[in-house]
Design a protein around this motif. Structure first.
Motif, PDB file in Angstrom:
ATOM      1  N   GLY A   1     -23.878  66.292 -13.056  1.00 26.35           N
ATOM      2  CA  GLY A   1     -22.612  64.592 -12.832  1.00 26.35           C
ATOM      3  C   GLY A   1     -22.131  64.567 -11.961  1.00 26.35           C
ATOM      4  N   LEU A   2     -21.968  63.383 -10.951  1.00 19.14           N
ATOM      5  CA  LEU A   2     -21.153  63.256 -10.000  1.00 19.14           C
ATOM      6  C   LEU A   2     -20.572  61.758  -9.625  1.00 19.14           C
ATOM      7  CD1 LEU A   2     -23.408  64.623  -6.562  1.00 19.14           C
ATOM      8  CD2 LEU A   2     -21.148  66.111  -7.802  1.00 19.14           C
ATOM      9  N   ASN A   3     -18.982  61.582  -9.676  1.00 18.48           N
ATOM     10  CA  ASN A   3     -19.094  60.380  -9.565  1.00 18.48           C
ATOM     11  C   ASN A   3     -17.435  59.978  -8.971  1.00 18.48           C
ATOM     12  OD1 ASN A   3     -18.393  57.238 -10.656  1.00 18.48           O
ATOM     13  ND2 ASN A   3     -16.840  58.510 -12.175  1.00 18.48           N
ATOM     14  N   SER A   4     -17.266  59.323  -8.179  1.00 15.68           N
ATOM     15  CA  SER A   4     -16.067  59.113  -7.300  1.00 15.68           C
ATOM     16  C   SER A   4     -14.951  58.085  -8.268  1.00 15.68           C
ATOM     17  CB  SER A   4     -16.640  58.986  -5.881  1.00 15.68           C
ATOM     18  OG  SER A   4     -17.763  59.338  -5.338  1.00 15.68           O
ATOM     19  N   GLY A   5     -13.480  57.514  -7.686  1.00 10.66           N
ATOM     20  CA  GLY A   5     -13.168  56.704  -7.562  1.00 10.66           C
ATOM     21  C   GLY A   5     -10.898  57.201  -7.938  1.00 10.66           C
ATOM     22  N   GLU A   6     -10.081  56.840  -8.837  1.00 15.54           N
ATOM     23  CA  GLU A   6      -9.263  56.775  -8.244  1.00 15.54           C
ATOM     24  C   GLU A   6      -9.035  57.699  -9.707  1.00 15.54           C
ATOM     25  OE1 GLU A   6      -6.173  56.302  -5.891  1.00 15.54           O
ATOM     26  OE2 GLU A   6      -7.884  55.732  -5.045  1.00 15.54           O
ATOM     27  N   ALA A   7      -7.652  59.351  -9.667  1.00 11.93           N
ATOM     28  CA  ALA A   7      -7.809  59.898 -10.544  1.00 11.93           C
ATOM     29  C   ALA A   7      -6.654  60.550  -9.891  1.00 11.93           C
ATOM     30  CB  ALA A   7      -8.986  61.160 -10.327  1.00 11.93           C
ATOM     31  N   VAL A   8      -5.233  60.634 -11.195  1.00 13.73           N
ATOM     32  CA  VAL A   8      -4.606  61.169 -11.208  1.00 13.73           C
ATOM     33  C   VAL A   8      -4.440  63.239 -11.573  1.00 13.73           C
ATOM     34  CG1 VAL A   8      -2.165  61.808 -12.354  1.00 13.73           C
ATOM     35  CG2 VAL A   8      -3.410  59.526 -12.930  1.00 13.73           C
ATOM     36  N   VAL A   9      -4.320  63.604 -10.037  1.00 11.32           N
ATOM     37  CA  VAL A   9      -4.331  64.961 -10.184  1.00 11.32           C
ATOM     38  C   VAL A   9      -2.529  65.391  -9.079  1.00 11.32           C
ATOM     39  CG1 VAL A   9      -6.440  64.660  -8.328  1.00 11.32           C
ATOM     40  CG2 VAL A   9      -4.440  64.907  -7.449  1.00 11.32           C
ATOM     41  N   GLY A  10      -2.624  66.700 -10.646  1.00  9.91           N
ATOM     42  CA  GLY A  10      -1.221  67.846 -10.214  1.00  9.91           C
ATOM     43  C   GLY A  10      -0.774  68.452 -10.825  1.00  9.91           C
ATOM     44  N   ASN A  11       0.660  68.958 -10.987  1.00  4.25           N
ATOM     45  CA  ASN A  11       0.420  69.999 -12.408  1.00  4.25           C
ATOM     46  C   ASN A  11       0.555  68.837 -13.649  1.00  4.25           C
ATOM     47  OD1 ASN A  11       0.392  71.857 -10.305  1.00  4.25           O
ATOM     48  ND2 ASN A  11       2.243  70.758  -9.810  1.00  4.25           N
ATOM     49  N   ILE A  12      -0.248  69.262 -14.122  1.00  8.31           N
ATOM     50  CA  ILE A  12      -0.268  68.648 -15.709  1.00  8.31           C
ATOM     51  C   ILE A  12      -0.091  70.019 -16.765  1.00  8.31           C
ATOM     52  CG2 ILE A  12      -1.448  66.689 -16.996  1.00  8.31           C
ATOM     53  CD1 ILE A  12      -2.339  66.056 -14.815  1.00  8.31           C
ATOM     54  N   GLY A  13       0.503  69.120 -17.923  1.00  9.37           N
ATOM     55  CA  GLY A  13       0.429  70.054 -19.051  1.00  9.37           C
ATOM     56  C   GLY A  13       2.219  70.422 -19.841  1.00  9.37           C
ATOM     57  N   SER A  14       2.546  71.321 -20.471  1.00  8.00           N
ATOM     58  CA  SER A  14       3.672  71.493 -20.981  1.00  8.00           C
ATOM     59  C   SER A  14       5.023  71.999 -19.433  1.00  8.00           C
ATOM     60  CB  SER A  14       3.847  72.535 -21.660  1.00  8.00           C
ATOM     61  OG  SER A  14       3.262  73.510 -21.478  1.00  8.00           O
ATOM     62  N   ARG A  15       6.003  72.210 -20.160  1.00  9.51           N
ATOM     63  CA  ARG A  15       7.183  72.062 -19.158  1.00  9.51           C
ATOM     64  C   ARG A  15       7.037  73.737 -18.611  1.00  9.51           C
ATOM     65  NH1 ARG A  15       9.541  68.358 -22.223  1.00  9.51           N
ATOM     66  NH2 ARG A  15      10.082  66.534 -21.377  1.00  9.51           N
ATOM     67  N   ARG A  16       6.476  75.193 -20.220  1.00 10.29           N
ATOM     68  CA  ARG A  16       6.652  75.871 -19.711  1.00 10.29           C
ATOM     69  C   ARG A  16       5.399  76.223 -18.857  1.00 10.29           C
ATOM     70  NH1 ARG A  16       6.367  79.410 -23.281  1.00 10.29           N
ATOM     71  NH2 ARG A  16       6.417  78.304 -24.735  1.00 10.29           N
ATOM     72  N   ARG A  17       3.529  76.078 -19.216  1.00  9.31           N
ATOM     73  CA  ARG A  17       2.555  76.429 -19.067  1.00  9.31           C
ATOM     74  C   ARG A  17       1.986  74.857 -18.935  1.00  9.31           C
ATOM     75  NH1 ARG A  17      -1.353  80.244 -22.137  1.00  9.31           N
ATOM     76  NH2 ARG A  17      -3.051  80.269 -20.202  1.00  9.31           N
ATOM     77  N   PHE A  18       1.400  74.953 -17.227  1.00  6.67           N
ATOM     78  CA  PHE A  18       0.813  73.387 -16.444  1.00  6.67           C
ATOM     79  C   PHE A  18      -0.622  74.363 -15.628  1.00  6.67           C
ATOM     80  CE2 PHE A  18       4.762  74.014 -14.681  1.00  6.67           C
ATOM     81  CZ  PHE A  18       4.564  74.909 -13.016  1.00  6.67           C
ATOM     82  N   ASN A  19      -1.537  73.342 -15.127  1.00 11.28           N
ATOM     83  CA  ASN A  19      -2.623  73.839 -14.582  1.00 11.28           C
ATOM     84  C   ASN A  19      -2.338  72.470 -13.580  1.00 11.28           C
ATOM     85  OD1 ASN A  19      -3.180  76.164 -15.613  1.00 11.28           O
ATOM     86  ND2 ASN A  19      -4.933  74.917 -17.305  1.00 11.28           N
ATOM     87  N   TYR A  20      -2.921  73.025 -12.033  1.00 13.21           N
ATOM     88  CA  TYR A  20      -3.128  72.050 -10.963  1.00 13.21           C
ATOM     89  C   TYR A  20      -5.008  71.542 -11.775  1.00 13.21           C
ATOM     90  CZ  TYR A  20      -3.531  69.402  -6.451  1.00 13.21           C
ATOM     91  OH  TYR A  20      -3.452  68.345  -6.204  1.00 13.21           O
ATOM     92  N   THR A  21      -4.406  69.889 -11.981  1.00 13.78           N
ATOM     93  CA  THR A  21      -6.070  69.622 -12.629  1.00 13.78           C
ATOM     94  C   THR A  21      -6.363  68.135 -12.429  1.00 13.78           C
ATOM     95  OG1 THR A  21      -7.276  69.371 -14.596  1.00 13.78           O
ATOM     96  CG2 THR A  21      -4.443  69.057 -15.354  1.00 13.78           C
ATOM     97  N   VAL A  22      -6.610  67.458 -13.122  1.00 15.23           N
ATOM     98  CA  VAL A  22      -7.145  66.043 -12.286  1.00 15.23           C
ATOM     99  C   VAL A  22      -7.453  65.131 -14.438  1.00 15.23           C
ATOM    100  CG1 VAL A  22      -9.379  66.842 -12.272  1.00 15.23           C
ATOM    101  CG2 VAL A  22      -8.276  64.398 -11.262  1.00 15.23           C
TER     102      VAL A  22
END
Length: 716
Positions: free
Chosen positions: A562-583
């Protein structure tokens, strides 16, 4: 581009000094000569020289192959040619030549021959044979227009025979050349010490007589001739400037001049030799050939001069050779002295400083850039410097070329080694530590800023990519855990390689599912096109794996994308001690729903209208339907990419056209016709079979007037 610290600056300076000192040191002095050779070749190739040979102050009279093949010289010893040489010399002198120099030596006379001839030696019977020749030498020498040549040597000196020496009153000069350790002639001596006194060489003597001046030693210690301080990188030598590669020196065949003298054409001799310096020498294929700084470019044995009496020989077109006849070495030296354009070479200190400076520039670049970028920069800098050096050489200034190129290359290698061993050790550790958890671009930003990643995100226009294997659970139940891991590693590796090669970033793996995004972390204006192209390649690759990879044998795996284009929030998301670069965003959710929607239509790839619109006319598409996915009220038009534009098969094109016709009838409430159109393709196309069933149902039970052609998907 990495930041440079104090330690890096010290390393750059030390590396540049070491590289420059090594490549300009005496053991590698041969590189200086190689620079001259390369500059001569580049100048000849890039700039060339269009000087008219007729304007040359120097001409050559050649005892050549034609002379040896022409009567009366053919088959006769050269010792018997003296009478003819005397006649031609007289005609040249009468024609107005300024001075005549001999690059040939007759160390003996036929009159000295001990060969038996009857009851007496041949020489006894030939007494007086050279009388006319010696008289001609005396007469021309008395006017100051004749210089004979000799070879100075402690072991095997070579001088004209005694009678000639007396005839010219010792107007004899050395023909010795300066040969570099690699047996190449790039410079000519200016003088030799004879009986404790400096005596000019042949070239200097001829130029001095032509200019009506005497060579002197100037205040700087360099020889001066007619106010021209002769540049000497090697003391008491002149660096030869083969500006015309030999083609700027007119060359007359001695055989033709002998015939011309016999004909009595004084006007020809006047036109050819008036005001010229004349060098008499041999031009043969296997005698007196010299390697010079033209060895890489190829030199020429002069330019054929106008003929007087004999027709030009057929098949005598000139070709460039690595060696030239020795007489042209002296001709080049004489011309350099008269025209004051001998090559100037920077001294040792200047060459070393220039070499170190270029090495320092490349070392600094290599300290900041990655190896590939540093090598590219080195190539660019050397190309620019070489162009500048060729321009300088066109004005007779020979800047070092090979030494800076090799020193800067060595500096490049040493700096890369320094970075690998010392400077980048910490960076490599961090990259290795975070490589499996963060996007490469995020790690690059972390290294450039010197800061660890932190929580936060930004809005970006991206294309989301969701894929999932069909029926994977049932397959997992039929194979061992080891086989399952092998299968999944092969599949995920192949798909990830395709995604990343098209600029995508794999966010996560969820079992057999892949979540990826295009357009982040790295900016990519073509993220939609790259995502669609990656999806098509992934579909092709899975077919290849099913056919040829042993781990896939018998499973017949299929997947949905599945493919879809549009605006999204991307960055380091998670807790203060552990996070991932995600969307995160609705764009992500819709892409996930479109992946699942494939199973209703029997398709492998489904993209939203926004993705299709952002790809322009790059691909061939077919519109599948307008759907409303679970958890979303707004309808979405969905499309299936078929292939690159104009690369779709005839079957795909016909299917897309028929499907579009059926879909148009469906939306126009002409369900019976829609059913007929879809039924024709139903057997080969699951999506057409789906619409054929729908159309039949609505044809039997028409929908209410407020019906809208939107399919509501109840599941994921």
């Amino acid at each position: 581009m990495r930041r440079i610290g104090r330690r890096d600056i010290v390393a750059t300076i030390l590396i540049a000094l070491l590289a420059g000192a090594v490549f300009t040191s005496p053991p590698l002095q041969a590189l200086q000569g190689l620079s001259l050779d390369i500059l001569t070749a580049l100048r000849g190739k890039i700039i060339g020289d269009r000087r008219d040979p007729a304007t040359s102050p120097v001409v050559v009279v050649a005892i050549d192959g034609e002379t040896y093949d022409t009567p009366p010289f053919k088959g006769s010893p050269t010792q018997t040619w003296t009478r003819e040489i005397g006649r031609v010399l007289g005609s040249i002198a009468e024609g107005g030549a300024k001075v005549i120099g001999f690059d040939v030596i007759f160390p003996s006379s036929i009159e000295q021959s001990e060969i038996s001839f009857g009851d007496a030696p041949l020489g006894t019977r030939m007494k007086g044979f050279d009388r006319d020749y010696l008289i001609a030498l005396r007469q021309i020498s008395d006017t100051g227009k004749l210089v004979l040549g000799e070879i100075l040597s402690n072991d095997h000196p070579e001088r004209p025979y005694r009678a000639q020496q007396l005839a010219v009153k010792n107007n004899i000069r050395a023909l010795n050349v300066h040969t570099d350790p690699d047996d190449v002639i790039r410079r000519m001596p200016l003088s030799f010490s004879v009986d404790g006194k400096p005596v000019p060489t042949m070239a200097v003597e001829l130029a001095a007589r032509a200019l009506g001046a005497k060579p002197e030693i100037g205040p700087s210690g360099a020889m001066e001739l007619s106010s021209y301080a002769i540049p000497s990188a090697v003391p008491n030598t002149l660096t030869l400037n083969f500006r015309g590669l030999g083609r700027d020196v007119p060359t007359y065949s001695f055989a033709d001049l002998r015939a011309c003298a016999e004909k009595g054409d004084r006007d020809f001799f006047r036109r050819a030799f008036d005001g010229k310096v004349v060098l008499l020498g041999t031009i043969l294929n296997f005698e007196d050939r010299k390697l010079t700084s033209m060895r890489l470019s190829g030199g020429y044995d002069g330019s054929p001069a106008p003929r007087c009496a004999l027709p030009a020989r057929a098949g005598t077109a000139q070709q460039a050779r690595s060696d030239i006849a020795g007489v042209f070495v002296h001709a080049a030296a004489v011309r350099n002295l008269i025209e004051q354009d001998a090559v100037t070479e920077p001294g040792f200190a200047a060459r070393t400083a220039l070499t170190i400076a270029l090495a320092a520039i490349i070392a600094c670049v290599a300290c900041m850039l990655a190896p590939v970028g540093a090598v590219t920069a080195w190539l660019a800098v050397i190309a620019i410097y070489a162009a500048f050096a060729v321009g300088a050489f066109a004005h007779a200034l020979a800047l070092p070329l090979v030494e800076p190129a090799l020193a800067s290359l060595a500096a490049l290698a040493m700096m890369i080694g320094y970075r690998f061993v010392l400077a980048d050790r910490d960076e490599r550790f961090l990259r290795k530590s975070f490589a499996y958890y963060l996007a490469p671009e995020v790690i690059d930003n972390m290294m450039a800023s010197g800061k660890m990643p932190a929580l936060g995100g930004e809005m970006r226009n991206v294309t989301m990519f969701f894929s999932d294997l069909s029926g994977f659970s049932s397959i997992a139940e039929t194979i061992t855990p080891v086989e399952l891991v092998t299968l999944m590693n092969e599949y995920l590796s192949a798909m990830t390689d395709i995604i990343e090669s098209h600029g995508g970033y794999v966010d996560k793996y969820i079992g057999d599912s892949i979540v990826a995004m295009f357009g982040a972390p790295a900016d990519d204006p073509a993220h939609a096109r790259n995502a669609v192209r990656a999806a098509l390649k992934c579909h092709e690759k899975l077919a290849e794996l099913n056919a040829y990879n042993p781990a896939f044998a018998g499973h017949g795996l299929s997947h949905r994308i599945g493919l879809n284009s549009g605006e999204a929030v991307v960055g380091n998301i998670g807790s203060r001690r552990r996070f991932n670069y995600t969307v995160m965003s609705d764009t992500v959710n819709v892409a996930s729903r479109l992946e699942g929607a494939n199973k209703y239509y029997g398709t492998a790839i489904m993209a939203s209208e926004t993705t299709m619109a952002q790809t322009g006319d790059t691909f061939a598409w077919r519109e599948l339907d307008a759907i409303r996915v679970q958890g979303r009220g707004e309808a979405i038009r969905v499309f299936e990419p078929l292939a690159e534009k104009d690369a779709e098969s005839d079957r795909q094109a016909k299917l897309a056209a028929a499907y579009a016709e059926g879909l148009a009838c469906w939306r126009a409430r002409d369900f019976a016709k829609a059913a007929d159109v879809f039924r024709q393709m139903a057997e080969a196309d699951p999506a057409s079979a789906l619409f054929a069933r729908r159309a039949n149902a609505l044809a039997a039970n028409p929908p209410p007037p407020d019906w809208t052609p939107v399919n509501v998907l109840e599941g994921k």
